[in-house]
Write an enzyme that holds these catalytic residues in place. Structure first.
Site, PDB file in Angstrom:
ATOM      1  N   HIS A  98       0.710  -1.227   0.311  1.00 31.47           N
ATOM      2  CA  HIS A  98       0.023   0.390   0.115  1.00 31.47           C
ATOM      3  C   HIS A  98       1.014   1.398   0.187  1.00 31.47           C
ATOM      4  O   HIS A  98       1.041   1.384   0.094  1.00 31.47           O
ATOM      5  CB  HIS A  98      -1.013   0.544   1.493  1.00 31.47           C
ATOM      6  N   GLU A 116      -1.423  -0.042   7.915  1.00 27.96           N
ATOM      7  CA  GLU A 116      -2.716  -0.960   8.972  1.00 27.96           C
ATOM      8  C   GLU A 116      -2.057  -1.649   9.872  1.00 27.96           C
ATOM      9  O   GLU A 116      -0.557  -1.864  10.717  1.00 27.96           O
ATOM     10  CB  GLU A 116      -3.106  -1.744   7.801  1.00 27.96           C
ATOM     11  N   HIS A 173       2.826  -7.941   1.604  1.00 28.89           N
ATOM     12  CA  HIS A 173       2.526  -8.196   3.160  1.00 28.89           C
ATOM     13  C   HIS A 173       1.356  -9.155   1.616  1.00 28.89           C
ATOM     14  O   HIS A 173       0.744  -8.827   1.051  1.00 28.89           O
ATOM     15  CB  HIS A 173       1.504  -7.619   4.118  1.00 28.89           C
ATOM     16  N   ARG A 193      -1.391  -4.990  -6.156  1.00 30.70           N
ATOM     17  CA  ARG A 193      -0.976  -6.673  -6.455  1.00 30.70           C
ATOM     18  C   ARG A 193      -0.265  -6.426  -6.740  1.00 30.70           C
ATOM     19  O   ARG A 193       0.175  -6.341  -8.058  1.00 30.70           O
ATOM     20  CB  ARG A 193      -2.064  -6.930  -7.080  1.00 30.70           C
TER      21      ARG A 193
END
Length: 318
Positions: A98, A116, A173, A193
């Site tokens: 991200h 996150e 991740h 992705r």
């Protein structure tokens, strides 16, 4: 003015990798057997929660943020800053990364990037996640991706219930199959992705990858965050601080009895992972149970809790 918790109706997302554990574990009314995500606390345009109680019942959290900022301590910002999800990975999620705030604003025209963190609720034996990579520099990262050297590139880590991972933007991740996590994140839905096991979507085509932007934003070399979990007991509530950083502070609460006074500050987000209990505000009691998500607004000066339950709480650090 709210003098009660703001309970929210969860929003569900069907995913190619989703399953049925959200129903089995939390008794949610899920839309299908491929339900991957419960958005429990969200003001994001792709899935804002509806408020279930009080003067704003029927409004969305996004509307409350826009029209009643006093509930959130008059915090600044165009959008509600955090998003809390529960994920069920029946299959492996894609390997992804991200962007940070600056890249999200400049390239995606979005307010937030995506940092996150994950609290592992449950998992099958020998479950693992992908967390980071072994490339020493950007050239090596590019070469290993181009050659499909995934086994050599990706760091795989075994997990068990109660594990916690902080995943800053720029971290490659993936959540492996057989894992259920609670994710606290910035309010962003931007995902690049890197690799998707050559899976096909509903149209029969391989799902899109985003390699150029992935390479733009990936942190090289990978750095493991330095986290120290701190725990302390106050009356019947054990607090465990999981992380406190730029965007949010996250705690695990273990309630067994009755707590002392709790102060929501600007506001506090709470997701109930197990058990049930009561929130006490003045002479009023409000019940909660496993699977509930609520916000304690800034208009509540203090509250207590009683019962037997395990929860994840979070606060924005903006």
């Amino acid at each position: 003015m709210y003098k009660e918790p703001i309970f929210l109706h969860p929003e569900f997302k069907e995913r190619i990798w989703g399953g049925t554990k959200l129903k089995k574990i939390f008794n949610y009314d899920i839309p299908s057997d491929t339900t991957g995500e419960c958005w429990g606390i969200s003001g994001h345009a792709n899935g804002p929660n509806t408020i279930l109680n009080g003067p704003l019942s029927g409004k969305t959290l996004a509307e409350a943020w826009e029209q009643h900022r006093e509930l959130f301590g008059n915090e600044e910002g165009e959008e509600f800053p955090l998003l809390v999800k529960i994920l069920d990975s029946k299959k492996d999620l894609s390997v992804q990364v991200h962007p940070d705030d600056q890249y999200a604003r400049e390239v995606e025209n979005q307010n937030y990037g995506k940092t996150e963190c994950w609290y592992v609720i449950d998992c099958e034996e020998e479950s693992e996640i992908i967390f980071g990579h072994h490339a020493k520099n950007k050239e090596e990262l590019t070469s290993m991706i181009d050659r499909g050297q995934w086994d050599s590139l990706l760091r795989r880590i075994p997990v068990q219930p109660g594990d916690f991972f902080y995943v800053p933007s720029g971290t490659i991740h993936a959540i492996g199959e057989g894992i259920q996590i609670l994710e606290t994140q910035q309010s962003s839905d931007i995902t690049y992705r890197v690799y998707d096991y050559d899976r096909t979507g509903a149209d029969g085509q391989k799902r899109e990858l985003h390699l150029e932007r992935s390479l733009d934003v990936t942190t090289v070399p990978h750095l493991d965050p330095d986290l120290t979990r701190e725990s302390y007991l106050e009356a019947g509530l054990r607090f465990e601080k999981l992380v406190g950083e730029k965007y949010f502070t996250v705690h695990h609460w273990d309630l067994d009895g009755k707590s002392n006074d709790l102060i929501p500050g600007k506001y506090t987000l709470v997701s109930v992972l197990d058990g049930e209990g009561l929130v006490h505000i003045g002479s009023e009691d409000f019940s909660f149970k496993k699977g509930d998500h609520f916000i304690m607004p800034a208009t509540v000066a203090h509250f207590k809790m009683s019962g037997k339950a395990k929860m994840i709480s979070s606060r924005s650090n903006k």
